[in-house]
Design a protein around this motif. Sequence first.
Motif, short mmCIF file in Angstrom:
data_model
loop_
_atom_site.label_atom_id
_atom_site.label_comp_id
_atom_site.label_asym_id
_atom_site.label_seq_id
_atom_site.Cartn_x
_atom_site.Cartn_y
_atom_site.Cartn_z
N ALA B 128 -1.94 -0.30 25.31
CA ALA B 128 -0.65 -0.69 25.90
C ALA B 128 -0.59 -2.21 26.05
O ALA B 128 0.42 -2.83 25.77
CB ALA B 128 -0.48 -0.02 27.24
N TRP B 129 -1.70 -2.78 26.48
CA TRP B 129 -1.77 -4.24 26.64
C TRP B 129 -1.58 -4.93 25.29
O TRP B 129 -0.84 -5.89 25.13
CB TRP B 129 -3.13 -4.60 27.25
CG TRP B 129 -3.46 -6.06 27.15
CD1 TRP B 129 -2.97 -7.05 27.93
CD2 TRP B 129 -4.34 -6.67 26.21
NE1 TRP B 129 -3.49 -8.25 27.55
CE2 TRP B 129 -4.34 -8.05 26.47
CE3 TRP B 129 -5.14 -6.20 25.17
CZ2 TRP B 129 -5.09 -8.97 25.75
CZ3 TRP B 129 -5.90 -7.10 24.45
CH2 TRP B 129 -5.88 -8.46 24.74
N HIS B 130 -2.25 -4.34 24.29
CA HIS B 130 -2.24 -4.95 22.97
C HIS B 130 -0.86 -4.88 22.34
O HIS B 130 -0.41 -5.82 21.70
CB HIS B 130 -3.25 -4.22 22.09
CG HIS B 130 -3.36 -4.80 20.73
ND1 HIS B 130 -4.18 -5.86 20.46
CD2 HIS B 130 -2.73 -4.50 19.57
CE1 HIS B 130 -4.06 -6.19 19.19
NE2 HIS B 130 -3.19 -5.35 18.63
N LYS B 131 -0.18 -3.76 22.51
CA LYS B 131 1.10 -3.54 21.84
C LYS B 131 2.19 -4.47 22.39
O LYS B 131 3.12 -4.82 21.69
CB LYS B 131 1.55 -2.09 22.00
CG LYS B 131 0.98 -1.19 20.93
CD LYS B 131 1.00 0.27 21.35
CE LYS B 131 2.36 0.89 21.22
NZ LYS B 131 2.27 2.34 21.51
N PRO B 250 -0.65 12.69 21.70
CA PRO B 250 -0.36 11.27 21.97
C PRO B 250 0.21 11.05 23.37
O PRO B 250 0.13 9.94 23.89
CB PRO B 250 0.66 10.89 20.89
CG PRO B 250 1.13 12.16 20.31
CD PRO B 250 0.06 13.16 20.51
N ILE B 251 0.82 12.09 23.94
CA ILE B 251 1.26 11.99 25.33
C ILE B 251 0.56 13.11 26.08
O ILE B 251 0.45 14.22 25.56
CB ILE B 251 2.80 12.17 25.44
CG1 ILE B 251 3.52 11.00 24.78
CG2 ILE B 251 3.23 12.29 26.91
CD1 ILE B 251 5.02 11.06 24.88
N GLY B 292 15.15 10.40 31.30
CA GLY B 292 15.99 9.24 31.49
C GLY B 292 16.04 8.89 32.97
O GLY B 292 16.16 7.74 33.36
N VAL B 293 15.95 9.93 33.80
CA VAL B 293 15.99 9.74 35.25
C VAL B 293 14.58 9.80 35.85
O VAL B 293 14.19 8.95 36.63
CB VAL B 293 16.90 10.81 35.89
CG1 VAL B 293 16.94 10.63 37.39
CG2 VAL B 293 18.28 10.76 35.28
N ILE B 294 13.85 10.84 35.44
CA ILE B 294 12.50 11.01 36.00
C ILE B 294 11.56 10.06 35.28
O ILE B 294 11.11 10.35 34.17
CB ILE B 294 12.04 12.47 35.84
CG1 ILE B 294 13.08 13.39 36.47
CG2 ILE B 294 10.68 12.67 36.48
CD1 ILE B 294 12.88 14.83 36.11
N ARG B 295 11.29 8.94 35.92
CA ARG B 295 10.50 7.93 35.23
C ARG B 295 9.04 7.97 35.65
O ARG B 295 8.24 7.22 35.14
CB ARG B 295 11.06 6.53 35.54
CG ARG B 295 12.52 6.36 35.14
CD ARG B 295 12.69 6.40 33.64
NE ARG B 295 12.17 5.21 33.00
CZ ARG B 295 12.91 4.26 32.46
NH1 ARG B 295 14.21 4.38 32.45
NH2 ARG B 295 12.36 3.21 31.90
N PHE B 303 2.73 5.87 33.26
CA PHE B 303 2.15 5.46 31.97
C PHE B 303 2.55 6.39 30.83
O PHE B 303 3.01 5.95 29.78
CB PHE B 303 0.63 5.41 32.10
CG PHE B 303 -0.04 4.73 30.96
CD1 PHE B 303 -0.12 3.34 30.95
CD2 PHE B 303 -0.55 5.43 29.91
CE1 PHE B 303 -0.72 2.69 29.89
CE2 PHE B 303 -1.15 4.78 28.85
CZ PHE B 303 -1.24 3.40 28.85
N GLU B 304 2.43 7.71 31.04
CA GLU B 304 2.71 8.65 29.95
C GLU B 304 4.20 8.74 29.66
O GLU B 304 4.63 8.74 28.51
CB GLU B 304 2.16 10.04 30.30
CG GLU B 304 0.65 10.08 30.52
CD GLU B 304 -0.13 9.69 29.28
OE1 GLU B 304 0.30 10.02 28.17
OE2 GLU B 304 -1.18 9.02 29.43
N ILE B 305 5.00 8.80 30.74
CA ILE B 305 6.44 8.94 30.54
C ILE B 305 7.01 7.71 29.84
O ILE B 305 7.94 7.81 29.04
CB ILE B 305 7.13 9.23 31.89
CG1 ILE B 305 6.70 10.61 32.37
CG2 ILE B 305 8.64 9.15 31.78
CD1 ILE B 305 7.12 10.96 33.77
N ASN B 306 6.40 6.57 30.13
CA ASN B 306 6.86 5.34 29.46
C ASN B 306 6.80 5.44 27.95
O ASN B 306 7.56 4.80 27.24
CB ASN B 306 6.00 4.16 29.92
CG ASN B 306 6.60 3.50 31.14
OD1 ASN B 306 7.75 3.78 31.48
ND2 ASN B 306 5.84 2.67 31.81
#
Lengths: 985, 419
Positions: B128-131, B250-251, B292-295, B303-306
């Motif tokens: 995530a940091w790298h991307k 992946p998730i 869209g709402v449940i973040r 992290f995963e929902i992102n």
Amino acid sequence: MEKKYWKSLKEVQRAEHLQADELPADHQAKSMIDILADDDNSKSSSRRDFLKWCGISFFSATVLSACENPVKKAIPYLNQPEELIPGKASWYASTYLRGNDYCPVLVKNRDGRPIKIEGNTLSSITKGGTSARVQASVLSLYDTGARYKQAMRNGEGLLWEEADADVVKKLGEITAQGGRMALVTPTLLSPVTRALIDEFKAAHPSLELVTWDAVSYAGIRKAHEQLFGQPIIPDYRFDNAELIVGFGCDFLGTWLSPVEFARRYAKKRRVSRDKPEMSQHIQFEGMLSLTGANADERVPVKPSEELKILISLYNKLAGLAGQSPAMEVSPAYDVDALAGQLMEHRGRALVVSGSPQKEVQMLVAAINQLSGAYGNTIDTSTPLMTGMSDDDAFETLLSDMSQGKVGAVMFYQTNPVYQYPDTEGIVNAIKNTGLSLSFATTRDETAEVCQYILPDHHYLESWGDAEFKAGHYSLMQPLIHPLFKTRQFQDSLLTWLGREADFHSYLKNWWQKNLLPQQNVYPDPTNFWVKTLQAGVLEVPARGMANLLPNPGALGDIMAALREQIQGADLEYVTYPSLSMGDGHDANNPWLQELPDPVTSVCWDNFSAVSPATAASLGLVEGDMIRINDKVEVPVLIQPGLAAGTLAIALGYGRTQGGISADGRGGNAFLLSPKRSFHGLVSSWTKVGSGHLFARTQTHFSMEGRAIVRESTLDKYKNDPAAGNELREYHLKHHNTLYPDPEFPGHHWALMVDLNACTGCSTCVVACQSENNTPVIGKDEVRRRRIMHWMRIDRYYTGDADNPGVVFQPLMCQHCDHAPCENVCPVAATTHSQEGINQITYNRCVGTKYCINNCPYKVRRFNWYEYATKEQFNTHTSTDLGRMVLNPDVTVRERGVVEKCSFCVQRIQEAKLKAKMERRTLKDGEVMPACVQACPSSALVFGDLNDPESKVSQLIKDSRNYHLLEELHTLPSVGYLTKIRNPRS
Amino acid sequence: MHNTFKEGIIRLGKVFPMVLVLLISIICWLPKAVQGQDTLAGEAEGVVETVDSLVEETAEAAAEITENQPAEAYARGGYSKQDLRRGERLFKGLVPFGSGAHSCASCHYTSRTDTLNWNPSAFDLALAWHKDPEYRIQQKMNNPTGMRMMTDHLDMTVTLEEERQLEAYYEAILEEGPGELRAYPVNSIIFWGLGVLMLLAVVDLLITKKVRFKAIHVLILIVGLVVHMQYAVAESRNLGRTQGYAPDQPIKFSHLVHAGENAIDCNYCHTVNQFSPSSGIPSNNTCLNCHGVIREGTRSGRFEINKIHQAEESGKPIEWLRIHDLPDHTFYSHAQHVNAGGLECLECHGTVEEMHVLYQHADLSMGWCLTCHRDNDADFVGNPYFGIYKQLHQDIKDGKIDAVKAAQIGGEDCMKCHY
């Protein structure tokens, strides 16, 4: 019934070494076990070899067991389109259009890619029929090898913006200087494209639109103009004609509107107890065409003689009507009886000629006028919009171009460098033109000599429309995003006009403005557009055509031209567009290349067909290469039924820049006729070689003179409906079996073939190939008798070798209820289903080929190699893009398994599932295998024998019904209806 | 002695093919034995492959962006060995942060595990940091967003220097990959041990001849080959079958949370199972209907929902790993079984609503299909389509049979599934 049937000349001549000489040199391949042997010289294998391979097998099993399952991904859409259901096909209506070739189609779209073409049943022209070329057109979409992938300037790629800037600048300069420019197109059946070109012409007043067809029907149009003052091509109603006289006219294969004509012809050829009547068809021709093969009486004559007969027929009819004869000719054929018959069938007779010459067509029109055909068998109320070619304008353009008088020339869907007889002249003309550009979709000879190539979309990526017949409109819509960086021709024009490149809106607006008022079903413009696009076709009342009044003086003017044309020679040639190649633009389509010509059963080649007697007198043998008129080199093929002294050569071959499947196949017969009359005199010929090897499917399956095709005449049929089918009763009486009777508790699928309606057009062969992922195997493999088609058209000859009768018989797996193949499979890979289908389970098959040996119909195919994926066999589906054409509902078979017709079981399953989900019974006609759907003449009928109301149940009770080799008691589920001919008594 | 050795060599030459076979099979089996029987090695490879391609792509993108940036105090790259060493220690909790003693690795695992951990792994974080070139560890740690992160990261702050050290460690993790799964040592010890023993037996039998009783050699060879063959047979039988397959997706998507705790109907996401052969894997926009709402997830945080939102923004759909995979020559239709046949999802897929990590419930072998077709009643009387089976209807009327099995109406035909 006593007729003697034979399949090849060799058979009739009882050649001793039948076919052995035709085998490829390396056919005697080593057996697998011999290859394993230690010593190269020893041909036998020893115990040691056997043990060695046992060890290796054990070892590989160990290694294999250590293999891991591959990781597969499942990637969903980011935003799934609302109307799309993954895994389920959707159908869209569109139109196949290429010059004069037209067919309204439905395109099967699976997960965003078109995979199958079918006919649009809403069209009153084709009523759901298609042709082989229409069926195969989907493969050309994925032709990675030959399609142009981006705009190019002098062979180097450039951006569209750069190309546009260049072209706009140059066209502007030419317009400013008052220079000339020309756009060369084939007949434009699209009214919107014509309207757009008119707009473009308004902006560039010096633009000249030159219409030029490689295979032209303009002669008919001009003939009607000169004779009746109306430049039309009328509609030929073969379904109203009781007497059809054809003069070198292949109206069932390639002429004008073959799909429609085949349907109409077949309608009049069907016989039944209720209607024991059919039309009579007499054909005069030099070659042996598909249409000639279907005729009741065929008169093989040289082209010059054919014309003489036509003239004398006119003379006779004119004499009967009290008019003066055209000119005195004395053909060898006596036309008195024919003329009498025409007058007898006044208003119910139709004479057609395939000649592109205006003069000949005028004679034909005059004959039809005299025999009362106009208004009855010739319909002038809905004239055809084809045949707009203007050869004179094209000639003028060429000469002006060579003199450097033309500033710019553009080619749209035409390939004159290949199709024009004087290649050198036209290449020079293009090189002498300031700006030359081509809109070719796939590689062609013309584009290769042009400065700019601005590739057009494939028709499955394009918007468009067509008006094939007056008042009969249809729409073309894109089925896939453009695969390459191509741009639609019309969008290019719009861009150069400085407008938004949005031909979709242009088309929609045009239709809403011009066609909406002509109909009253949908008053709302949006609704009109959406519904019409969905239906694909729109039929509005045609503009009425005034009664045709002949201009009697007109015929006098053509005598000089005719006199020139009746000059014969010892040796004449005929060239013809072949069923699969047409004018050659589809030559890079391997499905079409591998489609055997129904008459000669040769694929991957063209040839000069010559009758056995003529060949003997000229000292030619099959496979000799000859050079004709110092222009074309083609191999000689000996073909019974040709007129003496006639060479028949197919057009569409001999491409040089067509792509890997097209290039170097045969010779280019377009070069032969300088006046594009497609027949002429052979002034010189030389033998330049010998030993050409043909890939023929004919000698694969000899049926050794059994009663495979049963035939009778109309007169006999009227007295006895089982005429010609007497054997059936005998065999039924003598049926005996050790096996238990099969039971079909649910469905019992069956297919009926009406040999009277089948014209042999081979559409079903390509449809089957497209539906069932049947691989292309290439010429070499076809020569090794390995053709993979699940369905084939067998052709048998009857009578004498100089003028044989020809019968076609579509043959697919017979789905025997007592199938000989099922008993011999050691691994039970082929079994019988509860629904009467002879099943083959590929994953179980180990490739012993016992079933192939035991099949009396020879319909089973063996995958000798990985045909689908190896480039050396298959130039299309070996690439990732090419594989997109494969039907995901059918397994792609791998090496070492047997395959055959499955009655399109995937379609049966789909239809059954639909009925189950809708909780209803299956309707008759709901399940249609690909071959049945594609057939333009509805010669094939599929259905459930357990349903007493179904069409097949009715047909199988017909006294004409018989089964192939029924003496074997295999109980096939495929039935044939005897062929009834209507010869002159 | 010399002669014996020579003889031995010659003899060895004679059995050389056999030894070769043995060696090659051992080599082939190596990865399998190391990994253990219950996992599919490919799954790890699959992930690494994805990561590699991602790393390549993003590296290019990052390179472009860094070039354009003006020189600031913060810049990535150019980490020293010292940075890396300290970063690793920090992450693993071996040295205290400025804000106190914390171990990142206690929640963010540094190697792959076969137990479920809702927190992003060290590799996930590094990725995530790298991307995202804008991603700042310091900012994330010092100003946590989301309930989960705020509670878990309470009192944790990172200095600029520590950030740099952690970054150095991230970069090292990216190069190493997500790490291997723990091996099952028992299998590999047996396999290898026997292999070595057999090799010794062969050598002793032919060359050294230390052990007098040849029965021992033979015994070792026989036992060894039998055990090795057993492995081979067991694995061959399961070739292509993947019962129990539960790859890392992946998730970290949990069916338990969605279908179980939140009781979402299967059809809500797998929309087309009623109409299509495929049941349909939900597209990204289906996820976004709720997310869209449940973040933020209760367990997994943001992290995963992102990742759903990232996919939406980047335009690249999420590449799930396929679990239920029939061979290409087998045609199965969800519409037939769910819609026409009236089967419940769980009959084939098991109690999905109880699975955090989805696994393959049935073995999907042909025997399994046929057992169901033979044993289960079809919806025969209720569906007018089956009206064509007149005899069977008569039999039901006459009381001869109670119900009709799928096999009686063509459910055993080969071309039901293979065409």
